[in-house]
Motif scaffolding. Structure first.
Motif, PDB file in Angstrom:
ATOM      1  N   THR A 175       0.841  -1.192   0.000  1.00 44.01           N
ATOM      2  CA  THR A 175       0.000   0.000   0.000  1.00 44.01           C
ATOM      3  C   THR A 175       0.878   1.245   0.000  1.00 44.01           C
ATOM      4  N   ALA A 176       0.560   2.181  -0.899  1.00 39.90           N
ATOM      5  CA  ALA A 176       1.279   3.457  -0.983  1.00 39.90           C
ATOM      6  C   ALA A 176       0.269   4.589  -0.859  1.00 39.90           C
ATOM      7  N   PHE A 177       0.645   5.645  -0.147  1.00 37.73           N
ATOM      8  CA  PHE A 177      -0.245   6.769   0.113  1.00 37.73           C
ATOM      9  C   PHE A 177       0.229   8.034  -0.592  1.00 37.73           C
ATOM     10  N   GLY A 178      -0.703   8.962  -0.811  1.00 35.24           N
ATOM     11  CA  GLY A 178      -0.382  10.296  -1.322  1.00 35.24           C
ATOM     12  C   GLY A 178       0.276  10.273  -2.696  1.00 35.24           C
ATOM     13  N   GLN A 179       1.287  11.138  -2.866  1.00 37.75           N
ATOM     14  CA  GLN A 179       1.966  11.269  -4.158  1.00 37.75           C
ATOM     15  C   GLN A 179       2.671   9.982  -4.569  1.00 37.75           C
ATOM     16  N   THR A 180       3.197   9.244  -3.597  1.00 38.67           N
ATOM     17  CA  THR A 180       3.861   7.970  -3.900  1.00 38.67           C
ATOM     18  C   THR A 180       2.861   7.010  -4.533  1.00 38.67           C
ATOM     19  N   GLY A 181       1.684   6.933  -3.959  1.00 39.59           N
ATOM     20  CA  GLY A 181       0.636   6.067  -4.493  1.00 39.59           C
ATOM     21  C   GLY A 181       0.103   6.561  -5.828  1.00 39.59           C
TER      22      GLY A 181
END
Length: 133
Positions: free
Chosen positions: A48-54
């Motif tokens: 799982t990746a959040f924000g800009q990374t995701g």
């Protein structure tokens, strides 16, 4: 204490995106990681990746691509629909990289890097600032 993991594997499906109730974007992927050994075994990891990374992961990664993820392992405890307590492992992604080039079919849509083949340039095609006119 240290909680750090690096995995290299292939995406088994296209990334899935959603938003948290507060509006933060979340990208989920599953990667297949081969184990070294006499017999080939494969482990599957949810990441799982959040924000800009995701957002970037969802934009550039597709099923079948070779990807490296760096992050932290998190254990989730839950009770399944039958009332059995379960535990799952997922990786919270801090960084990721694509390790292969685009698939061949994607490359065919790009123009060739040099549309004029070698040897096709004529001397009078070149502007020579020092030539006598």
């Amino acid at each position: 204490m240290l909680n750090h993991v690096t995995l290299i594997g292939r995406l088994v499906a296209d990334p899935e995106t959603r938003a948290t109730p507060s509006g933060k974007s979340v990208c989920s992927i599953r990667i297949a990681v081969d184990r070294k050994g006499r017999e080939k075994e494969t482990d599957f990891f949810g990441c799982t990746a959040f924000g800009q990374t995701g957002d970037a992961l969802a934009t550039y990664a597709q099923k079948g691509r070779l990807v490296a993820v760096v992050g932290k392992i998190q254990l989730d405890n839950y009770t399944d629909k039958d009332g059995v307590k379960r535990q799952s492992v997922k990786v919270l992604v801090d960084q990721w990289s694509l390790l292969d080039s685009r698939k061949e079919k994607d490359d065919q849509t790009l123009p060739p890097p040099n549309p004029r083949p070698a040897g096709a340039i004529q001397v009078n095609d070149i502007d020579d600032p020092f030539a006598d006119d």
